[in-house]
Design a protein around this motif. Structure first.
Motif, PDB file in Angstrom:
ATOM      1  N   ALA A 164      10.320   3.638 -12.219  1.00  0.00           N
ATOM      2  CA  ALA A 164      11.242   4.684 -11.761  1.00  0.00           C
ATOM      3  C   ALA A 164      11.899   5.380 -12.950  1.00  0.00           C
ATOM      4  CB  ALA A 164      12.298   4.098 -10.833  1.00  0.00           C
ATOM      5  N   ASP A 165      12.344   4.603 -13.938  1.00  0.00           N
ATOM      6  CA  ASP A 165      12.961   5.194 -15.131  1.00  0.00           C
ATOM      7  C   ASP A 165      11.968   6.093 -15.867  1.00  0.00           C
ATOM      8  OD1 ASP A 165      15.321   3.863 -14.553  1.00  0.00           O
ATOM      9  OD2 ASP A 165      15.063   2.340 -16.126  1.00  0.00           O
ATOM     10  N   ALA A 166      10.729   5.625 -16.004  1.00  0.00           N
ATOM     11  CA  ALA A 166       9.707   6.426 -16.681  1.00  0.00           C
ATOM     12  C   ALA A 166       9.450   7.728 -15.932  1.00  0.00           C
ATOM     13  CB  ALA A 166       8.412   5.629 -16.811  1.00  0.00           C
ATOM     14  N   LEU A 167       9.439   7.658 -14.600  1.00  0.00           N
ATOM     15  CA  LEU A 167       9.203   8.855 -13.779  1.00  0.00           C
ATOM     16  C   LEU A 167      10.456   9.721 -13.644  1.00  0.00           C
ATOM     17  CD1 LEU A 167       7.062   7.179 -10.982  1.00  0.00           C
ATOM     18  CD2 LEU A 167       6.251   8.878 -12.641  1.00  0.00           C
ATOM     19  N   GLU A 168      11.574   9.203 -14.149  1.00  0.00           N
ATOM     20  CA  GLU A 168      12.866   9.901 -14.089  1.00  0.00           C
ATOM     21  C   GLU A 168      13.288  10.193 -12.653  1.00  0.00           C
ATOM     22  OE1 GLU A 168      11.949  13.210 -16.714  1.00  0.00           O
ATOM     23  OE2 GLU A 168      12.724  12.068 -18.429  1.00  0.00           O
ATOM     24  N   VAL A 169      13.156   9.152 -11.818  1.00  0.00           N
ATOM     25  CA  VAL A 169      13.598   9.232 -10.424  1.00  0.00           C
ATOM     26  C   VAL A 169      14.456   8.011 -10.133  1.00  0.00           C
ATOM     27  CG1 VAL A 169      11.573  10.546  -9.643  1.00  0.00           C
ATOM     28  CG2 VAL A 169      11.565   8.051  -9.472  1.00  0.00           C
ATOM     29  N   PRO A 170      15.386   8.137  -9.188  1.00  0.00           N
ATOM     30  CA  PRO A 170      16.126   6.934  -8.788  1.00  0.00           C
ATOM     31  C   PRO A 170      15.158   5.941  -8.144  1.00  0.00           C
ATOM     32  CG  PRO A 170      16.827   8.866  -7.509  1.00  0.00           C
ATOM     33  CD  PRO A 170      15.773   9.322  -8.455  1.00  0.00           C
ATOM     34  N   ILE A 171      15.394   4.675  -8.357  1.00  0.00           N
ATOM     35  CA  ILE A 171      14.475   3.654  -7.833  1.00  0.00           C
ATOM     36  C   ILE A 171      14.323   3.759  -6.316  1.00  0.00           C
ATOM     37  CG2 ILE A 171      16.203   1.818  -7.614  1.00  0.00           C
ATOM     38  CD1 ILE A 171      13.921  -0.067  -8.726  1.00  0.00           C
ATOM     39  N   GLU A 172      15.358   4.237  -5.638  1.00  0.00           N
ATOM     40  CA  GLU A 172      15.278   4.384  -4.173  1.00  0.00           C
ATOM     41  C   GLU A 172      14.125   5.293  -3.755  1.00  0.00           C
ATOM     42  OE1 GLU A 172      18.137   5.281  -5.915  1.00  0.00           O
ATOM     43  OE2 GLU A 172      19.309   3.477  -5.557  1.00  0.00           O
ATOM     44  N   LYS A 173      13.789   6.247  -4.614  1.00  0.00           N
ATOM     45  CA  LYS A 173      12.747   7.223  -4.275  1.00  0.00           C
ATOM     46  C   LYS A 173      11.374   6.570  -4.109  1.00  0.00           C
ATOM     47  CE  LYS A 173      11.273  11.825  -5.077  1.00  0.00           C
ATOM     48  NZ  LYS A 173      11.936  13.044  -4.820  1.00  0.00           N
ATOM     49  N   ILE A 174      11.135   5.468  -4.798  1.00  0.00           N
ATOM     50  CA  ILE A 174       9.828   4.837  -4.642  1.00  0.00           C
ATOM     51  C   ILE A 174       9.769   3.913  -3.423  1.00  0.00           C
ATOM     52  CG2 ILE A 174       9.236   5.053  -7.076  1.00  0.00           C
ATOM     53  CD1 ILE A 174       9.808   2.128  -7.446  1.00  0.00           C
ATOM     54  N   PHE A 175      10.920   3.718  -2.792  1.00  0.00           N
ATOM     55  CA  PHE A 175      10.964   2.900  -1.578  1.00  0.00           C
ATOM     56  C   PHE A 175      11.030   3.738  -0.306  1.00  0.00           C
ATOM     57  CE2 PHE A 175      12.679  -0.212  -4.650  1.00  0.00           C
ATOM     58  CZ  PHE A 175      11.791  -1.244  -4.399  1.00  0.00           C
ATOM     59  N   THR A 176      11.259   5.029  -0.432  1.00  0.00           N
ATOM     60  CA  THR A 176      11.427   5.875   0.748  1.00  0.00           C
ATOM     61  C   THR A 176      10.275   6.860   0.862  1.00  0.00           C
ATOM     62  OG1 THR A 176      12.831   7.384  -0.501  1.00  0.00           O
ATOM     63  CG2 THR A 176      13.943   5.694   0.787  1.00  0.00           C
ATOM     64  N   GLU A 177       9.848   7.050   2.080  1.00  0.00           N
ATOM     65  CA  GLU A 177       8.772   7.984   2.351  1.00  0.00           C
ATOM     66  C   GLU A 177       9.253   9.407   2.190  1.00  0.00           C
ATOM     67  OE1 GLU A 177       5.599   8.243   5.826  1.00  0.00           O
ATOM     68  OE2 GLU A 177       6.712   6.364   5.807  1.00  0.00           O
ATOM     69  N   ASN A 178       8.417  10.218   1.582  1.00  0.00           N
ATOM     70  CA  ASN A 178       8.717  11.635   1.426  1.00  0.00           C
ATOM     71  C   ASN A 178       8.387  12.344   2.729  1.00  0.00           C
ATOM     72  OD1 ASN A 178       9.170  14.196   0.565  1.00  0.00           O
ATOM     73  ND2 ASN A 178       7.653  14.186  -1.065  1.00  0.00           N
TER      74      ASN A 178
ATOM     75  N   ASN B  83       0.833  -1.207   0.000  1.00  0.00           N
ATOM     76  CA  ASN B  83       0.000   0.000   0.000  1.00  0.00           C
ATOM     77  C   ASN B  83       0.867   1.256   0.000  1.00  0.00           C
ATOM     78  OD1 ASN B  83      -2.347  -1.530   0.028  1.00  0.00           O
ATOM     79  ND2 ASN B  83      -2.658  -1.322   2.224  1.00  0.00           N
ATOM     80  N   GLY B  84       1.907   1.273   0.829  1.00  0.00           N
ATOM     81  CA  GLY B  84       2.809   2.424   0.889  1.00  0.00           C
ATOM     82  C   GLY B  84       3.574   2.612  -0.409  1.00  0.00           C
ATOM     83  N   LEU B  85       4.031   1.531  -0.989  1.00  0.00           N
ATOM     84  CA  LEU B  85       4.742   1.589  -2.262  1.00  0.00           C
ATOM     85  C   LEU B  85       3.837   2.172  -3.341  1.00  0.00           C
ATOM     86  CD1 LEU B  85       7.319   0.678  -3.887  1.00  0.00           C
ATOM     87  CD2 LEU B  85       6.035  -1.408  -4.378  1.00  0.00           C
ATOM     88  N   GLY B  86       2.627   1.682  -3.407  1.00  0.00           N
ATOM     89  CA  GLY B  86       1.668   2.189  -4.391  1.00  0.00           C
ATOM     90  C   GLY B  86       1.353   3.661  -4.186  1.00  0.00           C
TER      91      GLY B  86
END
Length: 80
Positions: A64-78, A14-17
């Motif tokens: 992550a590549d499509a969003l142009e962000v490092p993959i780590e960004k989708i695993f870490t809370e903002n 859920n958090g990842l999504g």
């Protein structure tokens, strides 16, 4: 009966999504556009964002590549 492990796994998905959705919305993209850019189906993107899909690491890399962000960004809370 749902186990503690299953509950934790669902919370993780859920958090990842939610983080993927926030990144997508910040670009003002539809699920369809993210799907096109990542070469993944729009309904699959929706399933990930709702925590219904358990994406492979390669599919997370495509997103992550499509969003142009490092993959780590989708695993870490903002924290902003």
């Amino acid at each position: 009966m749902i186990t503690i492990r299953e509950r934790e796994e669902q919370q993780f998905l859920n958090g990842l999504g939610k983080r993927i959705k926030l990144l997508r919305v910040s670009k003002e993209w539809s699920q369809e556009r993210l799907g096109f850019k990542s070469n993944l189906d729009r309904t699959y993107i929706g399933g990930i964002e709702r925590g219904e899909e358990n994406p492979s690491i390669l599919n997370l890399k495509k997103i992550a590549d499509a969003l142009e962000v490092p993959i780590e960004k989708i695993f870490t809370e903002n924290k902003e």
